[in-house]
Design an enzyme around this catalytic site. Structure first.
Site, short mmCIF file in Angstrom:
data_model
loop_
_atom_site.label_atom_id
_atom_site.label_comp_id
_atom_site.label_asym_id
_atom_site.label_seq_id
_atom_site.Cartn_x
_atom_site.Cartn_y
_atom_site.Cartn_z
N TYR A 120 34.69 -57.78 -11.91
CA TYR A 120 34.40 -56.68 -11.98
C TYR A 120 32.73 -56.52 -11.81
O TYR A 120 32.11 -56.44 -12.85
CB TYR A 120 34.73 -55.51 -12.88
CG TYR A 120 36.18 -55.44 -12.73
CD1 TYR A 120 37.14 -55.83 -12.02
CD2 TYR A 120 36.93 -54.83 -13.87
CE1 TYR A 120 38.53 -55.48 -11.93
CE2 TYR A 120 38.24 -54.44 -13.92
CZ TYR A 120 39.08 -54.97 -13.01
OH TYR A 120 40.51 -54.69 -12.97
N LYS A 179 41.66 -61.44 -9.91
CA LYS A 179 41.81 -60.13 -10.09
C LYS A 179 40.72 -59.23 -9.54
O LYS A 179 39.46 -59.41 -10.47
CB LYS A 179 42.50 -59.43 -11.24
CG LYS A 179 43.16 -58.22 -11.27
CD LYS A 179 42.41 -57.15 -11.40
CE LYS A 179 43.10 -55.86 -11.75
NZ LYS A 179 42.15 -54.65 -11.92
#
Lengths: 305, 305, 305, 305, 305
Positions: free
Chosen positions: E171, E204
């Site tokens: 992220y 992810k």
């Protein structure tokens, strides 16, 4: 030499320690002229680190030689000799078994800042040099206090696992403390108590003044009418703050002063139930015979003579 | 070759070290032209790290080759050769056993700041390269001094456990010191003393000036009338500050100067009881024959010729 | 003594723990007057670290002696006694097996700052002292919170591997929290939940107020109509936030207050399904008989008398 | 394939390394079209970390696939392929033994700052992937330089103990260096020398300019008349600064430029005695056939064709 | 159940992993309704750490119970369930072997800052709880990014050595990134690529927008005409940036939105070749039957129904 009842009682307070650590505590308590009394006089020589060699030893040049201090501690009939690594290495073989030794494992110096200490010795050094204990200084109140506590936590666990004893110098200082507060009775009691909580076997603090630093503490000292007017009262309070007297507490002499003043202070410590003295500068900065005389006088006080 | 009485006496001062470390100290003291005298001349080549290769070796391009320094140290009859990892790796097999070597395990450089050093070698490197000692620099007075002391504490313990000796370069600097203070007699004596306290076998400091940096120290130097007017007096004071002469202390030559000046300085060091010289730039920055001549002259001084 | 159905149910929630840890949880749940009920009253004595010895013990000087607290916890029929290293060392042998003990392994003090704690004990200390659990404080919201979480991650893994239980004190504080926010219902629930996520077996938080600190949380508490008006409702919410009641949660009493107030609070905790009380100052700062009376009254509440 | 005299001579310079490390150096020097010549062309693919995937591979999308680079390095007859962990994992089994590989164990990225690198691979990764060497970048002159040196000290010791070789990228940068200074001849020579001192087997620097950054160095370069006007002269100086040519030094191509410019630079490197090229972007950012052509031309230069 | 050709192909991309890790990847790919398709739907429940318990679970109070999520993941036929330590401990024995689990080993929280995460679980925890993988979040671009990368380097090496798989949440955030930049296509591709370079098995990221953050990247995206207008195109680009599709990449759903929007997004991900969804809040914040319906619909998309 059989343990005295007094020493047996003291050892009973260290019920969670292994026989190795009890043996080393017994060695310290059963050495020298005060053997068996439960009282101790210890010679510390870490002045060289703190103030440099000339300021420490020039007044009595024989003291430049580390073996001088071994001999002094032995000849004066002291309980133990405490010094940094290099000092102990110079004599540990010659005087092997002659007197219990304490390896001071952290050290400050006046060339750098004074609110932390460098770790300069190891438990393994203490073991290979035949020491009975490690010595460690904490500065409660300093920004480094938590780090120092974590260092001694690890070294203390290691030392105890090998049967060594742990001596803790607890000297408050830091941004939240005034200069007077560093020796205030509430702060000194707090500092001694923290050393006890950290698992110290022998605690070393400065003789406290009757000044009270913290407002919250002031309320309690006044509210509970804790007597702190005389040195003996303050010493008794410190001892109580160390697990109701179940931990050994010795007191330093601080800056050089007259012999009369020193002996008056020693009497106060004894009257309050203090367990002894750690006395450095006042011995090695004077001629050997004068030092032996002073130490003899101090020991006499503890012998109740 | 049997140990001389002088070397036996020196080794006796290292009574707490294991036979392995004593063997390595003996190797250094029993090598070269000064073998057995208790005096040492050591060749250090860490200039490349400190000032870069061209500034170090361009004046005498043969010195770019690490094997040049091995040969120089051997042919000049020196006691030991000290250098960082890569320098020693280049010759450690070829010259195995020909001269004792010292692995310099931390290093500074002038591209970055100068108040810390990076640890650039390991005790295990010293062992695999057949070294007799590790060398480590501390900067007493710098903000990093405590970290450096803790690094050498760990490396020193490890080195001694494997029978290696420990050489400590002690160079004061930092925010509390003036430029003159870095070589002041009080500060140099303090720096040498701290290296001794940290357990160094051989201590290396710069020849001190008669300047006194610290006010507290000034009172003592004047009050106790410590003589520091001549270099010999200052060297004698430094030696006394290293456990009353019970530790080996060698002195660096500093910046390049005339041969006459160097030899005068060496004489002062010898007269004061200094144990020898660590001399780098003044040898490898000149042609080999001239360097051999200078080293021969230096050795002659220590031989009392 | 056979496990009760209630205790068996509770242990079933700790399905991922090894039999050693389950045994130690069972020891705590099967000790004292509340044995087998699933409720607990625990005596914590870490006030000396936090506020100093005089502020902690002068109101009831018998409490200076660590053995006083062991006896108090045993005589009052409590489930466990929690204290720092030195306190436990003073009695761990004498009272071996008499009551489960919890070694508080980190500690703050009011001489230094209050947003971190020093690690002052080790899992190995807990094992050698026969403890059933370690206790650790986190300060969610403080700048040190991540470091504290990483410390307890390592100590918790080690403790569990040796079959010890883990008790976590979760006290929110820090730059993003208001003073009221430290005991707000949303923040307390969050703090308790994080302790559960970190793998705590027993979680200790302060009884929360109905204040809601975080705007984002306020929307949810109002939108979902979570009832937080009464203490019982708030306790029930905290329990739900600890894995739908599948983790033990005990509550501290905070500052000294009247016995009536304490018992009212305890009833609220019990009505909300709280698993018990950790109560320190309100016991050891009053005479022993009064403390025993109060503890008896508290236990009666949990017994539903 | 028997070692050539040239390779045997080179290996002789690594006299302190164990046979395992010599074997891995030999593997690199005996692979590809330049096998046995002592020259190397190495393919490095760490652009993805440094500039992101699209900037690295979009110009030639086939290069998104890590196996593309393995095939390229093999088909072009290169000496070794260097890449970060994930890149090597993608092909290490398929191309096991087909070409020596170098695991780049630290990496920077342009989303974060550029004066440090994260350690992103381990010696154990290099071993499990069958690599011949680890690669590590240092930034001499940056605030993190000392930390990076201490990281590579540890990884290098570990790598050598397992028989791996160590390749060091030495890229000066930092607050004391101007932009031009980062590729200045004095600074590049210093950076290469420090990598050699740190124990690197193969050193990688950028081709230096004739600019001289440091005033102190300028005096020496001018005083000693070190020729740095042509690239070949500067390369020869760099080689001399790496232990008088006793260390392998390869040069990067830097930003994309015309093929003619690249080949001119390669000729300069070869004429100066440089040991080869590390060339990345200029190969994988163009179609495969064009890359093979360029690599073939580069190899021809080193073959003296 | 025999591996499908699709899964065999995927496993072939992980050629450098040991059979243990391949087994665990196969377990994830061969579980649930998508078993054998190469697609995955994973349930992550780390909201409690990130936003607190009430904000996470009050909308559907059954979700306060960790066993709720195990059952949900199993009943919905998902591939794996990912959660922090405490959540997994609550059910790991009851549901042993019923579904592959992923231990999320670092965690952030909204009481403290958001640019780092605390390491809250260990590889040994994952092993003792029977997990198939560890999950770790990095924040490329943050000041802590390098530290986080070094943490996962060590944990990843340890995990792989024990045959576990490594899932990496990547992220981007930090001082050099705008708010829009955190989900920009260039930055997301870069973040995914770095996770691949760091050795992640499953990556992810958030579904990227068509915004391009970095000027240098913009030139390449436009110059090379990389299509990023549709979500499918952007997903395809991300997959290409993960070693030309040789790494599994799954996408999160982000903030709660309508079911129609979710399914549209899922279709875009599938059309672009994405390997699946990690979907948390949109399932556990609604009633169980509605969640099962949504998950069923999502799975149907991946089944091509």
């Amino acid at each position: 030499m059989e343990l005295t009842a007094k020493v047996q009682q003291i050892l009973s307070f260290y019920e969670s320690d292994n026989p190795g650590t009890k043996t080393n505590l017994a060695r310290i308590l059963m050495s020298g002229k005060l053997a068996g009394t439960g009282k101790m006089v210890i010679l510390p020589v870490d002045q060289g680190f703190e103030h440099g060699p000339a300021r420490s030893f020039a007044p009595n040049p024989a003291a430049y030689d580390p073996t001088y201090h071994y001999k002094m501690a032995i000849d004066a009939g002291l309980n133990a000799y405490a010094a940094p690594l290099g000092m102990l290495e110079n004599g540990a073989a010659t005087f092997a078994g002659a007197i219990p030794t304490i390896l001071k494992v952290n050290s400050c110096n006046s060339l750098a800042g004074s609110r932390d200490q460098a770790v300069t010795g190891s438990v393994r050094d203490a073991l290979r040099l035949g020491c009975s204990a490690i010595g460690f200084t904490i500065y409660p109140g300093s920004d480094q206090a938590f780090d120092m506590m974590e260092e001694i936590r690890e070294m203390s666990l290691e030392a105890k696992s090998y049967g060594l004893a742990v001596v803790m110098w607890s000297y408050p200082r830091g941004p939240k403390l005034s200069k007077d507060g560093e020796t205030a009775i509430d702060v000194t009691a707090y500092a001694a108590h923290m050393a006890a909580l950290l698992g110290a076997h022998i605690i070393k603090v400065k003789p406290p003044t009757s000044f009270i630093e913290q407002d919250e503490a002031k309320k309690v000292y006044e509210g509970c009418k804790i007597p702190v007017a005389t040195l003996a009262q303050r010493i008794a309070h410190i001892k109580e703050c160390c697990f109701a007297g179940r931990r050994l507490v010795v007191f330093s002499g601080g800056a050089a002063k007259s012999d009369a003043d020193i002996l008056t202070e020693i009497r106060g410590i004894k009257d309050g139930g203090g367990d002894g003295a750690i006395i450095g500068r006042n011995t090695f900065q004077r001629p050997r015979e004068e030092a032996l005389k002073l130490l003899s006088d101090i020991i006499s006080v503890y012998q109740g003579k």
